[in-house]
Design a protein around this motif. Structure first.
Motif, mmCIF file in Angstrom:
data_model
loop_
_atom_site.group_PDB
_atom_site.id
_atom_site.type_symbol
_atom_site.label_atom_id
_atom_site.label_comp_id
_atom_site.label_asym_id
_atom_site.label_seq_id
_atom_site.Cartn_x
_atom_site.Cartn_y
_atom_site.Cartn_z
ATOM 1 N N LEU A 119 0.833 -1.212 0.000
ATOM 2 C CA LEU A 119 0.000 0.000 0.000
ATOM 3 C C LEU A 119 0.869 1.265 0.000
ATOM 4 C CD1 LEU A 119 -2.664 1.519 0.355
ATOM 5 C CD2 LEU A 119 -2.614 0.951 2.790
ATOM 6 N N VAL A 120 1.862 1.287 0.868
ATOM 7 C CA VAL A 120 2.720 2.475 0.975
ATOM 8 C C VAL A 120 3.614 2.587 -0.268
ATOM 9 C CG1 VAL A 120 4.533 3.519 2.397
ATOM 10 C CG2 VAL A 120 2.513 2.544 3.475
ATOM 11 N N ALA A 121 4.019 1.429 -0.808
ATOM 12 C CA ALA A 121 4.795 1.450 -2.060
ATOM 13 C C ALA A 121 3.938 1.999 -3.201
ATOM 14 C CB ALA A 121 5.293 0.048 -2.390
ATOM 15 N N ALA A 122 2.658 1.640 -3.203
ATOM 16 C CA ALA A 122 1.763 2.129 -4.270
ATOM 17 C C ALA A 122 1.617 3.654 -4.211
ATOM 18 C CB ALA A 122 0.392 1.459 -4.148
ATOM 19 N N CYS A 123 1.927 4.233 -3.058
ATOM 20 C CA CYS A 123 1.848 5.700 -2.903
ATOM 21 C C CYS A 123 3.200 6.370 -3.182
ATOM 22 C CB CYS A 123 1.387 6.044 -1.488
ATOM 23 S SG CYS A 123 -0.280 5.466 -1.117
ATOM 24 N N GLY A 124 4.231 5.599 -3.558
ATOM 25 C CA GLY A 124 5.484 6.211 -3.982
ATOM 26 C C GLY A 124 6.692 5.990 -3.083
ATOM 27 N N ALA A 125 6.524 5.300 -1.946
ATOM 28 C CA ALA A 125 7.675 5.061 -1.054
ATOM 29 C C ALA A 125 8.312 3.701 -1.382
ATOM 30 C CB ALA A 125 7.229 5.080 0.392
ATOM 31 N N ALA A 126 9.479 3.456 -0.804
ATOM 32 C CA ALA A 126 10.084 2.123 -0.846
ATOM 33 C C ALA A 126 10.037 1.574 0.577
ATOM 34 C CB ALA A 126 11.521 2.203 -1.336
ATOM 35 N N VAL A 127 9.500 0.345 0.718
ATOM 36 C CA VAL A 127 9.320 -0.249 2.056
ATOM 37 C C VAL A 127 10.204 -1.487 2.194
ATOM 38 C CG1 VAL A 127 7.643 -1.116 3.723
ATOM 39 C CG2 VAL A 127 6.922 0.563 2.009
ATOM 40 N N PRO A 128 11.323 -1.364 2.933
ATOM 41 C CA PRO A 128 12.238 -2.512 3.112
ATOM 42 C C PRO A 128 11.899 -3.274 4.390
ATOM 43 C CG PRO A 128 13.274 -0.482 3.913
ATOM 44 C CD PRO A 128 11.848 -0.142 3.587
ATOM 45 N N GLN A 129 10.975 -4.218 4.301
ATOM 46 C CA GLN A 129 10.551 -4.935 5.516
ATOM 47 C C GLN A 129 11.411 -6.164 5.736
ATOM 48 O OE1 GLN A 129 7.274 -5.955 7.441
ATOM 49 N NE2 GLN A 129 7.301 -3.784 7.961
ATOM 50 N N LEU A 130 12.389 -6.053 6.625
ATOM 51 C CA LEU A 130 13.145 -7.256 7.001
ATOM 52 C C LEU A 130 12.451 -7.828 8.228
ATOM 53 C CD1 LEU A 130 16.857 -6.238 6.428
ATOM 54 C CD2 LEU A 130 15.147 -7.048 4.849
ATOM 55 N N SER A 131 11.899 -9.016 8.086
ATOM 56 C CA SER A 131 11.019 -9.555 9.125
ATOM 57 C C SER A 131 11.574 -10.832 9.716
ATOM 58 C CB SER A 131 9.648 -9.859 8.529
ATOM 59 O OG SER A 131 9.076 -8.683 8.043
ATOM 60 N N GLY A 132 10.864 -11.275 10.765
ATOM 61 C CA GLY A 132 11.294 -12.500 11.428
ATOM 62 C C GLY A 132 10.190 -13.537 11.407
ATOM 63 N N ARG A 133 10.524 -14.697 11.960
ATOM 64 C CA ARG A 133 9.520 -15.745 12.105
ATOM 65 C C ARG A 133 8.910 -15.642 13.497
ATOM 66 N NH1 ARG A 133 12.909 -17.536 8.376
ATOM 67 N NH2 ARG A 133 11.885 -18.375 6.530
ATOM 68 N N GLY A 134 7.720 -16.208 13.652
ATOM 69 C CA GLY A 134 7.010 -16.075 14.923
ATOM 70 C C GLY A 134 7.549 -17.018 15.973
ATOM 71 N N LEU A 135 7.425 -16.591 17.226
ATOM 72 C CA LEU A 135 7.775 -17.434 18.370
ATOM 73 C C LEU A 135 6.685 -17.178 19.401
ATOM 74 C CD1 LEU A 135 10.136 -19.317 19.135
ATOM 75 C CD2 LEU A 135 11.235 -17.382 20.224
ATOM 76 N N GLY A 136 6.075 -18.250 19.919
ATOM 77 C CA GLY A 136 5.021 -18.051 20.911
ATOM 78 C C GLY A 136 3.690 -17.716 20.260
ATOM 79 N N HIS A 137 2.861 -16.925 20.977
ATOM 80 C CA HIS A 137 1.461 -16.795 20.556
ATOM 81 C C HIS A 137 1.212 -15.747 19.467
ATOM 82 C CE1 HIS A 137 1.664 -13.434 23.347
ATOM 83 N NE2 HIS A 137 0.581 -12.982 22.774
ATOM 84 N N THR A 138 2.261 -14.977 19.070
ATOM 85 C CA THR A 138 2.040 -14.046 17.953
ATOM 86 C C THR A 138 2.760 -14.596 16.726
ATOM 87 O OG1 THR A 138 3.952 -12.683 18.480
ATOM 88 C CG2 THR A 138 1.874 -12.033 19.480
ATOM 89 N N GLY A 139 2.127 -14.463 15.577
ATOM 90 C CA GLY A 139 2.675 -15.066 14.358
ATOM 91 C C GLY A 139 3.754 -14.202 13.735
ATOM 92 N N GLY A 140 4.564 -14.791 12.879
ATOM 93 C CA GLY A 140 5.616 -14.049 12.189
ATOM 94 C C GLY A 140 5.214 -13.799 10.740
ATOM 95 N N THR A 141 5.586 -12.612 10.243
ATOM 96 C CA THR A 141 5.212 -12.242 8.874
ATOM 97 C C THR A 141 5.750 -13.243 7.850
ATOM 98 O OG1 THR A 141 5.086 -9.951 9.510
ATOM 99 C CG2 THR A 141 5.432 -10.368 7.178
#
Ligand code: URA
Length: 432
Positions: A108-130
């Motif tokens: 969404l933010v890229a579609a508006c003209g920005a560059a979004v560098p999402q370096l993400s992790g895996r989930g641990l415990g009760h919240t999921g990872g991207t």
């Protein structure tokens, strides 16, 4: 235990442990030495454990925290994204149940003209990872080289990939140690851990989504506010334009919890059909990111006219995924029904997160596999009227054996009563 011989020219570690244990303050060169020597294997885990526990109880003074974070960043590479040709801006969430915002926000933010560098992790415990969520898409791969990552940013404008081993290696070692020594829940240690990785990633601007409530790391508002302020200060000191939103996490975000289920719900939002709470949080974060990036655009337009969906499809395909592929389906389903007629007053986020995790959507140890198909669909959310016996939650799993544990986690998680719950804000505060 005997002290280790100090590294050439370094102080005795035990003396530095004494300083923190007794409530003193470490000098900048001592902090830098500790992080360098621990990352380089010159300080034993038992000594760093003692130091972390002293920090857990005594905290870090602002100058110590600034040096600690700077040393963690300097322990590895800091990416240079100045060549991508668009303003860079990223978002980090402290983690919540059903929090699939990154999947929608990056395109969404890229579609508006920005560059979004999402370096993400895996989930641990009760919240999921991207990354776990996106890995439910056939063919999609999280591991990109720095050249592939910057190429995605220049062409598509958004990339979600795994942080390479060269980024803040001090955090990798420290986080693993904190995990087994009861020292995770410390505001300076959490703030430095998150911010060292985000700053090393090379983004020029950063919006933090600090979740507050039963399903979040921070269950009370004061701690969440302190964590947000601490991280905003660290980012600003390192030259990254940083702000934070505090957002509610007492109830799962959206209606889907679980890897493939959350991908499907994200695509529904990108098609204009998503649940209102998820859309509200996503647009609030998108507006904040665009403001920090200096882009004057309304993200609601890019969602409504399909531009964000088009970028999502390019982002998935650019990393080998098939955006039209069928996602894995669960072999087993079960339901939790409403105990009475009335208003659904409470659906506890943490309990739903733990139940989804037990169904197979999350992992207990970082080497564990996750199920793509397992998870929970919330057929009702607090504030809605329900009939006795109506399905409230649909549980999905790969095998029957995990259902009982999920039901046990949900015990006491649901309240149905004669009055609707009091209305509460989803976006609680903004800190800059
Ligand atoms: N996430 C991180 O990356 N680090 C922490 O310390 C806590 C959550």
């Amino acid at each position: 235990m005997a002290d280790r011989p100090p590294a050439p020219g370094g102080p005795a570690v035990v003396d530095l442990i004494h300083v923190k244990r007794d409530g003193g303050t470490l000098a900048a060169d001592e902090v830098r030495w500790l992080i360098d020597a621990y990352t380089g294997g010159q300080i034993a885990d038992e000594q760093m454990s003692a130091l972390l526990m002293a920090i857990f109880f005594r905290g870090l003074a602002p100058a110590e925290l600034r040096e600690w974070t700077a040393a963690m960043i300097a322990s590895g590479e800091r990416l240079d994204l100045s060549g991508v040709g668009r303003p860079t801006v990223d978002k980090h969430s402290t983690g919540g149940v059903g929090d699939k915002v990154s999947l929608i926000l990056a395109p969404l933010v890229a579609a508006c003209g920005a560059a979004v560098p999402q370096l993400s992790g895996r989930g641990l415990g009760h919240t999921g990872g991207t990354l776990d969520k996106l890995e439910s898409i056939p063919g999609w791969r999280a591991a990109l080289s720095p050249a592939e990552m910057t190429a995605m940013l220049s062409t598509v404008g958004a990339v979600i990939c795994a942080a390479g081993a060269g980024l803040a290696p001090a955090d990798r070692k420290l986080y693993a140690l904190r995990d087994v020594t009861g020292t995770v829940e410390s505001i300076p240690l959490i703030a430095s851990s998150i911010m060292s990785k985000k700053i090393a990633e090379g983004t020029a601007a950063l919006v933090l989504d600090v979740k507050v409530g039963s399903g979040a790391f921070m269950t009370d508002l004061d701690s969440a506010r302190e964590l947000a302020r601490t991280m905003v200060t660290l980012g600003t000191e390192q030259g990254v334009r940083t702000s934070a939103l505090l957002t509610a996490m007492d109830v799962p975000l959206g209606r889907a919890v679980g890897n493939a289920l959350e991908v499907e719900e994200s695509v529904a939002v990108l098609r204009g059909q998503g649940p209102a709470d998820l859309v509200e949080v996503t647009l609030a974060l998108a507006r904040e990111m665009l403001a920090l990036a200096g882009i004057d655009a309304d993200p609601a337009d890019a969602l409504a006219d399909g531009r964000a969906l088009a970028v999502y499809r390019e982002m998935i395909a650019g990393q080998g995924g098939d955006p039209d592929a069928e996602l894995p389906r669960a072999a087993v389903t079960d339901v939790v029904t409403a105990p009475a007629a009335g208003w659904l007053r409470r659906l506890d986020a943490r309990a739903v997160g733990v139940a989804a995790w037990r169904l197979g959507a999350g992992r207990a140890r970082k080497e564990d596999p996750v199920s793509a198909a397992a998870g929970i669909i919330c057929h009702a959310k607090p504030g809605e009227k329900v009939e006795a016996g109506q399905p409230l939650l649909e549980l999905r799993a790969d095998r029957d054996a995990v259902l009982a544990g999920a039901h046990a986690a949900l015990d006491g998680a649901i309240d149905v009563g004669p009055e609707p719950p009091a209305a509460s804000a989803l976006i609680i505060d903004r800190i800059s």
